[in-house]
Design a protein around this motif. Structure first.
Motif, PDB file in Angstrom:
ATOM      1  N   PHE A   1     -14.391  37.270  19.201  1.00 16.84           N
ATOM      2  CA  PHE A   1     -13.550  37.021  20.465  1.00 16.84           C
ATOM      3  C   PHE A   1     -12.478  35.716  20.792  1.00 16.84           C
ATOM      4  O   PHE A   1     -12.338  36.026  22.156  1.00 16.84           O
ATOM      5  N   LEU A   2     -13.664  34.470  20.723  1.00 11.34           N
ATOM      6  CA  LEU A   2     -12.881  33.907  21.431  1.00 11.34           C
ATOM      7  C   LEU A   2     -12.294  33.050  19.983  1.00 11.34           C
ATOM      8  O   LEU A   2     -12.698  32.594  18.589  1.00 11.34           O
TER       9      LEU A   2
ATOM     10  N   LYS B   1     -20.277  37.717  21.467  1.00 11.46           N
ATOM     11  CA  LYS B   1     -18.310  36.945  21.841  1.00 11.46           C
ATOM     12  C   LYS B   1     -17.888  36.246  21.260  1.00 11.46           C
ATOM     13  O   LYS B   1     -16.658  36.248  20.902  1.00 11.46           O
ATOM     14  N   GLU B   2     -18.655  35.618  19.566  1.00  9.33           N
ATOM     15  CA  GLU B   2     -18.112  34.622  18.857  1.00  9.33           C
ATOM     16  C   GLU B   2     -16.218  35.496  17.805  1.00  9.33           C
ATOM     17  O   GLU B   2     -15.795  34.589  18.200  1.00  9.33           O
TER      18      GLU B   2
ATOM     19  N   ALA C   1     -25.693  36.510  22.413  1.00  9.59           N
ATOM     20  CA  ALA C   1     -24.588  35.964  22.783  1.00  9.59           C
ATOM     21  C   ALA C   1     -23.178  36.028  21.529  1.00  9.59           C
ATOM     22  O   ALA C   1     -21.881  35.788  21.879  1.00  9.59           O
TER      23      ALA C   1
END
Ligand code: ADP
Ligand code: 5GP
Length: 200
Positions: free
Chosen positions: A199-200, A196-197, A193
């Protein structure tokens, strides 16, 4: 550091779990959890390597002290996984393998739902009996008590994540199948998970 993956391997006695484990451990990529048991040492057993051999009183003391991750009685003996070494290895990012029977495996599934459960089957029941007899480490009586458990164990197959048939002369292929599972499980999105970081 990212935690290691926990693999739980089960299958009827004589299916070839120990043989497949040997191939896996030769890769140096897995930490094998040494279980405690009250059964007597046999064949090539070595204290602290294949098992920690303890008395029933010692085993019950470990249960009372909360030292067991899981435990079960199988063929009249206690078998269990000491918690400390497993938690330490996982925290160090190692892939840990427990080779345990079905009741214990289902306990692990409850406590650690992220564990990967793998069931190793023999090609058929006659081959299983031939392997168990051919190993020559158990009396005819013990072989019968182990054969009597096969249906109960195999009935739980679909509680596991993966099923591997250890075909005759192909224990290395079975080990390679586990390596494939390990590679895929490492890439499971829910275990990654953090990707994702950025890209957020
Ligand atoms: P388990 O750990 O599941 O009780 P073992 O690894 O001790 O089983 O294997 C039982 C017997 O079957 C041993 O004598 C072993 O050499 C043999 N064996 C294991 N895998 C295979 C295979 N793929 N083909 C033929 N014999 C096998
Ligand atoms: P064996 O006597 O042939 O070494 O093992 C008998 C059964 O006990 C096998 O199915 C093996 O996988 C299982 N076993 C070994 N260690 C453990 C353990 O720590 N916990 C549980 N629940 N089963 C174990």
């Amino acid at each position: 550091m990212k935690k290691g993956l926990l693999f739980v391997v089960s299958g009827p006695s004589g299916t070839g779990k120990g043989t497949v484990m040997k191939h896996l451990l030769e890769t140096g990529e897995y930490f094998y959890s040494v279980s405690a048991t009250t059964r007597a040492p046999r064949g090539e057993d070595k204290e602290g390597v294949t098992y920690y051999f303890v008395t029933r009183a010692q085993f019950e003391e470990k249960i009372a002290q909360g030292e067991m991750l899981e435990y079960a009685e199988y063929s009249g003996n206690y078998y269990g996984t000491p918690k400390f070494a497993v938690e330490k290895a996982l925290a160090e990012g190692k892939n840990v393998i427990l080779e345990i029977e079905t009741k214990g495996a289902l306990q692990v599934r409850k406590i650690m739902p992220e564990a990967v459960l793998i069931f190793i089957l023999p090609p058929d029941i006659e081959t299983l009996r031939a392997r168990l007899t051919g190993r020559g480490t158990e009396s005819a009586e013990v072989i019968e008590t182990r054969m009597a458990q096969v249906q109960r164990e195999v009935a739980l197959l679909c509680e596991y994540d993966y099923a591997i048939v250890n075909e005759n002369g192909k224990s290395e292929e079975a080990a390679k199948a586990i390596m494939g599972i390990a590679a895929a499980e490492k890439l499971r999105a829910s275990r990654n998970a953090e990707l994702k970081e950025k890209f957020l």
